[in-house]
Enzyme design. Structure first.
Site, PDB file in Angstrom:
ATOM      1  CB  ALA A  18      -0.930  -0.021   1.207  1.00 18.03           C
ATOM      2  CD  GLN A  96       1.575  -7.252   0.483  1.00 16.25           C
ATOM      3  OE1 GLN A  96       1.224  -7.821   1.519  1.00 16.25           O
ATOM      4  NE2 GLN A  96       2.484  -6.292   0.497  1.00 16.25           N
ATOM      5  CG  HIS A 114      -3.904  -9.294  -1.163  1.00 14.36           C
ATOM      6  ND1 HIS A 114      -3.198  -8.462  -0.332  1.00 14.36           N
ATOM      7  CD2 HIS A 114      -3.483 -10.546  -0.877  1.00 14.36           C
ATOM      8  CE1 HIS A 114      -2.415  -9.178   0.444  1.00 14.36           C
ATOM      9  NE2 HIS A 114      -2.554 -10.448   0.137  1.00 14.36           N
ATOM     10  CB  SER A 182       3.916  -3.309   7.319  1.00 12.95           C
ATOM     11  OG  SER A 182       2.788  -4.142   7.019  1.00 12.95           O
TER      12      SER A 182
END
Ligand code: APR
Length: 234
Positions: A18, A96, A114, A182
């Site tokens: 993100a 992602q 995803h 992360s």
């Protein structure tokens, strides 16, 4: 150092999270004090359970996120990665992210682990819809089923084709660069480790500490991704 590694590498794979899209205006999930999950519990809103038992909050939350990916757009960094693919500087992207911004910027080989917010499908019959239905607040299929974004919700498995593409790319990489994650969600966070185990150099570009910093050959914490990509693109 990263510039040299990019030049020396024969098979470079970029792994994005993100943090790749915050400079487009989209919030990420875990940035201290402004990530989406700082305000909402993902298991209560981004899960198959929420879809089944809390459909009103579920559709309202995802309508906001669908509006986000239609109102905001890929930034310079997305276009640089697409250009690098065209020039053979990188070979693929494992993402992602569900904003579709890599493809909108022109990237071709993208493993969307995803899924994507750009499409919806009926939870009952599987019929595919454009995400515009959510913008129009149309939440049901003619069959009566609920329309949901074609993303992986917590509690669901990853799409097989994206998983296989990501696995092949991670195994082939001799350089894997993480941009803006992360690295706290499995199984997505396993791909940088698979690349490392298969002999790749692993680089992490992320404003905050990640769970895999200790395994990286190079960590860059003090530079925004957009700025770094433009510097490397000189
Ligand atoms: N430059 C560099 N790093 C950035 C930038 C930026 N411009 N903006 C944000 N970051 C960093 C943040 O410090 C944060 O650590 O990007 C990281 C994003 O981490 P997360 O918010 O956890 O996002 P991500 O790793 O993609 O989450 C994985 O979790 O909720 C699920 O399915 C969702 O795909 C998502 C998955």
């Amino acid at each position: 150092m990263l510039k040299e590694w990019l030049k020396d590498s024969h098979y470079t794979v970029v792994f994005t999270g993100a943090g790749m899209s915050t400079e487009s205006g989209l919030p990420d999930f875990r940035s201290s004090n402004q990530g989406l999950w700082e305000k909402k519990d993902p298991s209560k809103i981004a899960s198959i359970d929420a879809l089944n038992n809390n459909v009103k909050d579920f559709t309202a939350f995802y309508r906001e996120r669908v509006l986000g990916v239609t109102e905001y757009h890929p930034h310079k960094g997305h276009y640089i990665l697409a250009e690098w693919e065209r020039l053979g500087i990188i070979q693929s992207i494992i993402t992602q992210n569900v904003d579709g911004f890599h493809q909108l910027a022109g990237s071709k080989r993208v493993a969307e682990l995803h899924g994507t917010l750009q499409k919806l499908h009926c939870q009952e019959c599987g019929k595919v819809f454009d995400s515009n239905e959510y913008i129009k607040q149309e939440y049901h299929c003619s069959c009566g089923g609920v329309l949901r974004p074609s993303i992986v919700l917590f509690g669901e498995t990853l799409p097989e084709d994206a998983f296989q593409l990501a696995l092949n790319e991670a195994q082939r990489a001799d350089l894997l660069i993480v941009l803006g994650s992360s690295l706290s969600v499995t199984p997505a966070n396993q791909f940088p480790l698979i690349a490392k185990e298969n002999g790749a150099r692993m680089v992490i570009v992320n404003e905050e500490q990640t769970e895999l910093d200790a395994y990286a050959d190079l960590v860059i914490h003090n530079k925004k991704i957009g700025v770094l990509l433009q510097e490397l693109n000189q």
